[in-house]
Design a protein around this motif. Structure first.
Motif, PDB file in Angstrom:
ATOM      1  N   PHE A  21       0.910  -1.110   0.064  1.00 18.41           N
ATOM      2  CA  PHE A  21      -0.243  -0.130   0.145  1.00 18.41           C
ATOM      3  C   PHE A  21       0.805   1.414  -0.075  1.00 18.41           C
ATOM      4  O   PHE A  21       2.126   1.443   0.547  1.00 18.41           O
ATOM      5  CB  PHE A  21      -0.787   0.011   1.174  1.00 18.41           C
ATOM      6  CG  PHE A  21      -1.991  -0.895   1.051  1.00 18.41           C
ATOM      7  CD1 PHE A  21      -2.227  -1.916   0.135  1.00 18.41           C
ATOM      8  CD2 PHE A  21      -2.973  -0.902   2.126  1.00 18.41           C
ATOM      9  CE1 PHE A  21      -3.224  -2.613   0.164  1.00 18.41           C
ATOM     10  CE2 PHE A  21      -3.860  -1.882   2.216  1.00 18.41           C
ATOM     11  CZ  PHE A  21      -4.120  -2.758   1.019  1.00 18.41           C
ATOM     12  N   PHE A  22       0.394   2.250  -0.450  1.00 16.63           N
ATOM     13  CA  PHE A  22       1.078   3.571  -0.646  1.00 16.63           C
ATOM     14  C   PHE A  22       1.485   4.177   0.723  1.00 16.63           C
ATOM     15  O   PHE A  22       2.683   4.362   0.965  1.00 16.63           O
ATOM     16  CB  PHE A  22       0.106   4.733  -1.234  1.00 16.63           C
ATOM     17  CG  PHE A  22       0.849   5.943  -1.479  1.00 16.63           C
ATOM     18  CD1 PHE A  22       1.542   6.403  -2.673  1.00 16.63           C
ATOM     19  CD2 PHE A  22       1.215   6.850  -0.488  1.00 16.63           C
ATOM     20  CE1 PHE A  22       2.064   7.228  -2.966  1.00 16.63           C
ATOM     21  CE2 PHE A  22       1.763   7.981  -0.635  1.00 16.63           C
ATOM     22  CZ  PHE A  22       2.326   8.114  -1.881  1.00 16.63           C
ATOM     23  N   SER A  23       0.638   3.838   1.863  1.00 15.59           N
ATOM     24  CA  SER A  23       1.115   4.250   3.125  1.00 15.59           C
ATOM     25  C   SER A  23       2.243   3.388   3.747  1.00 15.59           C
ATOM     26  O   SER A  23       3.008   4.043   4.597  1.00 15.59           O
ATOM     27  CB  SER A  23      -0.195   4.120   4.138  1.00 15.59           C
ATOM     28  OG  SER A  23      -0.883   3.015   4.116  1.00 15.59           O
ATOM     29  N   LEU A  24       2.279   2.092   3.522  1.00 12.76           N
ATOM     30  CA  LEU A  24       3.335   1.360   3.789  1.00 12.76           C
ATOM     31  C   LEU A  24       4.552   1.722   3.253  1.00 12.76           C
ATOM     32  O   LEU A  24       5.534   1.601   3.859  1.00 12.76           O
ATOM     33  CB  LEU A  24       2.863  -0.249   3.455  1.00 12.76           C
ATOM     34  CG  LEU A  24       3.869  -1.502   3.773  1.00 12.76           C
ATOM     35  CD1 LEU A  24       4.197  -1.231   5.265  1.00 12.76           C
ATOM     36  CD2 LEU A  24       3.177  -2.516   3.447  1.00 12.76           C
ATOM     37  N   TYR A  25       4.543   1.843   2.002  1.00 12.74           N
ATOM     38  CA  TYR A  25       5.697   2.430   1.218  1.00 12.74           C
ATOM     39  C   TYR A  25       6.239   3.745   1.880  1.00 12.74           C
ATOM     40  O   TYR A  25       7.582   3.637   2.128  1.00 12.74           O
ATOM     41  CB  TYR A  25       5.564   2.653  -0.251  1.00 12.74           C
ATOM     42  CG  TYR A  25       6.639   2.660  -1.066  1.00 12.74           C
ATOM     43  CD1 TYR A  25       7.881   2.164  -0.907  1.00 12.74           C
ATOM     44  CD2 TYR A  25       6.660   3.954  -1.790  1.00 12.74           C
ATOM     45  CE1 TYR A  25       8.815   2.499  -1.795  1.00 12.74           C
ATOM     46  CE2 TYR A  25       7.796   4.273  -2.410  1.00 12.74           C
ATOM     47  CZ  TYR A  25       8.938   3.678  -2.597  1.00 12.74           C
ATOM     48  OH  TYR A  25      10.211   3.834  -3.089  1.00 12.74           O
ATOM     49  N   LEU A  26       5.268   4.557   2.347  1.00 12.15           N
ATOM     50  CA  LEU A  26       5.603   5.789   2.959  1.00 12.15           C
ATOM     51  C   LEU A  26       6.487   5.367   4.171  1.00 12.15           C
ATOM     52  O   LEU A  26       7.481   6.010   4.550  1.00 12.15           O
ATOM     53  CB  LEU A  26       4.523   6.676   2.940  1.00 12.15           C
ATOM     54  CG  LEU A  26       4.557   8.002   3.657  1.00 12.15           C
ATOM     55  CD1 LEU A  26       3.489   8.732   3.145  1.00 12.15           C
ATOM     56  CD2 LEU A  26       5.042   8.109   4.947  1.00 12.15           C
ATOM     57  N   TYR A  27       6.014   4.549   4.963  1.00 15.70           N
ATOM     58  CA  TYR A  27       6.455   4.074   6.019  1.00 15.70           C
ATOM     59  C   TYR A  27       7.783   3.514   6.029  1.00 15.70           C
ATOM     60  O   TYR A  27       8.875   3.998   6.619  1.00 15.70           O
ATOM     61  CB  TYR A  27       5.845   3.155   6.934  1.00 15.70           C
ATOM     62  CG  TYR A  27       6.076   2.526   8.008  1.00 15.70           C
ATOM     63  CD1 TYR A  27       6.109   3.275   9.368  1.00 15.70           C
ATOM     64  CD2 TYR A  27       6.745   1.057   8.017  1.00 15.70           C
ATOM     65  CE1 TYR A  27       6.707   2.414  10.311  1.00 15.70           C
ATOM     66  CE2 TYR A  27       7.413   0.657   8.985  1.00 15.70           C
ATOM     67  CZ  TYR A  27       7.346   1.135  10.272  1.00 15.70           C
ATOM     68  OH  TYR A  27       7.977   0.841  11.461  1.00 15.70           O
ATOM     69  N   GLN A  28       7.916   2.711   4.999  1.00 17.78           N
ATOM     70  CA  GLN A  28       9.340   2.176   4.917  1.00 17.78           C
ATOM     71  C   GLN A  28      10.284   3.049   4.592  1.00 17.78           C
ATOM     72  O   GLN A  28      11.448   2.959   4.881  1.00 17.78           O
ATOM     73  CB  GLN A  28       9.156   0.967   3.796  1.00 17.78           C
ATOM     74  CG  GLN A  28       8.499  -0.400   3.923  1.00 17.78           C
ATOM     75  CD  GLN A  28       8.421  -1.192   2.883  1.00 17.78           C
ATOM     76  OE1 GLN A  28       8.556  -0.964   1.785  1.00 17.78           O
ATOM     77  NE2 GLN A  28       7.567  -2.361   3.052  1.00 17.78           N
ATOM     78  N   GLU A  29      10.118   3.965   3.524  1.00 18.50           N
ATOM     79  CA  GLU A  29      10.887   5.148   3.182  1.00 18.50           C
ATOM     80  C   GLU A  29      11.355   5.848   4.345  1.00 18.50           C
ATOM     81  O   GLU A  29      12.783   6.312   4.441  1.00 18.50           O
ATOM     82  CB  GLU A  29      10.252   5.809   2.106  1.00 18.50           C
ATOM     83  CG  GLU A  29      10.286   5.338   0.795  1.00 18.50           C
ATOM     84  CD  GLU A  29      11.846   4.797   0.311  1.00 18.50           C
ATOM     85  OE1 GLU A  29      12.581   5.876   0.067  1.00 18.50           O
ATOM     86  OE2 GLU A  29      11.781   3.927  -0.304  1.00 18.50           O
ATOM     87  N   GLY A  30      10.316   6.113   5.233  1.00 16.61           N
ATOM     88  CA  GLY A  30      10.693   7.244   6.234  1.00 16.61           C
ATOM     89  C   GLY A  30      11.435   6.606   7.528  1.00 16.61           C
ATOM     90  O   GLY A  30      12.309   7.000   8.172  1.00 16.61           O
ATOM     91  N   PHE A  31      11.011   5.300   7.994  1.00 12.33           N
ATOM     92  CA  PHE A  31      11.160   4.590   9.191  1.00 12.33           C
ATOM     93  C   PHE A  31      12.268   3.451   8.928  1.00 12.33           C
ATOM     94  O   PHE A  31      12.635   2.912  10.165  1.00 12.33           O
ATOM     95  CB  PHE A  31       9.969   4.591  10.147  1.00 12.33           C
ATOM     96  CG  PHE A  31       9.360   5.764  10.566  1.00 12.33           C
ATOM     97  CD1 PHE A  31       9.703   6.616  11.641  1.00 12.33           C
ATOM     98  CD2 PHE A  31       8.255   6.201   9.888  1.00 12.33           C
ATOM     99  CE1 PHE A  31       9.111   7.864  11.715  1.00 12.33           C
ATOM    100  CE2 PHE A  31       7.534   7.124  10.164  1.00 12.33           C
ATOM    101  CZ  PHE A  31       8.143   8.127  11.348  1.00 12.33           C
ATOM    102  N   THR A  32      12.050   2.986   8.049  1.00  9.85           N
ATOM    103  CA  THR A  32      12.919   1.712   7.541  1.00  9.85           C
ATOM    104  C   THR A  32      14.198   2.269   6.786  1.00  9.85           C
ATOM    105  O   THR A  32      15.457   1.860   7.177  1.00  9.85           O
ATOM    106  CB  THR A  32      12.092   0.631   6.828  1.00  9.85           C
ATOM    107  OG1 THR A  32      11.130   0.318   7.552  1.00  9.85           O
ATOM    108  CG2 THR A  32      13.247  -0.490   6.752  1.00  9.85           C
ATOM    109  N   SER A  33      14.104   3.005   5.843  1.00 11.08           N
ATOM    110  CA  SER A  33      15.208   3.349   5.084  1.00 11.08           C
ATOM    111  C   SER A  33      15.802   4.851   5.455  1.00 11.08           C
ATOM    112  O   SER A  33      16.647   5.254   4.978  1.00 11.08           O
ATOM    113  CB  SER A  33      14.848   3.508   3.594  1.00 11.08           C
ATOM    114  OG  SER A  33      14.320   2.223   3.136  1.00 11.08           O
TER     115      SER A  33
END
Length: 315
Positions: free
Chosen positions: A267-279
């Motif tokens: 999901f878009f929100s999940l990708y946003l989370y990955q970019e901000g808090f994982t990467s």
């Protein structure tokens, strides 16, 4: 001084004292109102407006949460244009929204029409059917959903009774998104209750007159119920679209935070989370957040524009 003059002077002094008392009373009311509004204003400034302005600035920076943000201009926007995972997340999200929201509204409306016929024990049924809306976005239900649709889950156990070997629904790229759509449809309780309230506001005299004229139930549905219920349908549609675009918990738990398998639940929100808090690419994540805002705003604007063709109000 004449009696008339004394009376006027006394009246003026009383009026002045009364006016001063009213002003003091208004000042006390204003101070009390300001005191009660202060927590909300502070929350609006500190939790909503402040972070919004900060994210707009960060959208044009390279920021990793550990070092000071570095202004990079339009680099994040240029990156979006060539980001394949972003394109995949948009595709997954659009499919999810455009399929799950209409299905949920149809199920909710069908159940509301059924309950509106005067079922005995209506408060109990209404409460039980509303429960999925309270639980559907929780972590516990997402974990349960992953177990139910797993390779050894309840769904495959049921299919095994008929000699059918089911796949691992949440681990198969072709069916993983479908399980999340089913989960969203299952949380039909909130729109169902709103539909039921709207149905109770339709005058029964209209149905009686239609029945007298020989209109069938199907004709009554399309000529009376749906037109008069169209504002409620529009309301649920807008809320459903906004909420679906922001869906996160279900995909995060079911996919283990990866958006897999093969990014089929990214999901878009999940990708946003990955970019901000994982990467730790918070600048790019902020740009993605503003893109999501623009997408939701565009869909909402289109709905409001199109509503004039199918939404009917009493006036």
């Amino acid at each position: 001084m004449s009696a008339l003059g004394e009376f006027r002077t006394l009246s003026k002094s009383r009026g002045t004292r009364a006016g001063d008392g009213e002003r003091r009373e208004r000042n006390r009311d204003n101070k009390a109102a300001a005191l009660f509004l202060a927590p909300w204003v502070l929350g609006l400034l500190g939790i909503t407006i402040g972070p919004t302005i900060a994210s707009l600035y960060l959208a044009f920076t390279d920021y990793n949460l550990l070092q000071d943000p570095q202004f990079t201009g339009l680099d994040n926007i240029r990156r979006m244009l060539s980001d394949e995972r972003l394109a995949q997340s948009l595709q997954v999200t659009f499919v999810y929204v455009l399929v799950a929201v209409p299905l949920q509204l149809m199920v909710a409306l069908a159940l509301a029409l059924l309950l509106d016929r005067g079922v005995r024990g209506l408060p109990l049924y209404r409460s039980v059917l509303y429960l999925p809306s309270l639980l559907g976005a929780s972590v516990a239900i997402a974990v349960l959903w992953r177990l139910v649709f797993g390779a050894q889950g309840l769904v495959n156990a049921f299919l095994a009774l008929f000699g059918i070997e089911g796949p691992g629904w949440v681990s198969d790229p072709d069916t993983a998104l479908g399980t999340l759509i089913i989960l969203h449809v299952w949380t039909f309780g909130a729109p169902m209750v709103i539909f039921l309230a709207g149905l109770r506001q339709i005058p029964r005299e209209l149905y009686e007159a239609a029945a007298t004229d020989g209109a069938s139930r199907r004709r009554q549905l399309f000529s009376i119920t749906l037109p008069l219920l169209s504002p409620i349908i529009f309301f649920n549609l807008v809320l459903g679209l906004i909420g679906s675009f922001q869906s996160f918990t279900q995909a995060f738990i079911v996919s283990g935070g990866t958006g897999g398998p093969s990014d089929s639940t990214l999901f878009f929100s999940l990708y946003l989370y990955q970019e901000g808090f994982t990467s730790f690419r918070m600048g790019y994540a902020s740009a993605l957040a503003w893109l999501l805002l623009l997408i939701i705003g565009a869909f909402t604007a289109v709905n409001f524009w199109a509503s004039k063709y199918w939404v009917f109000y009493n006036d």
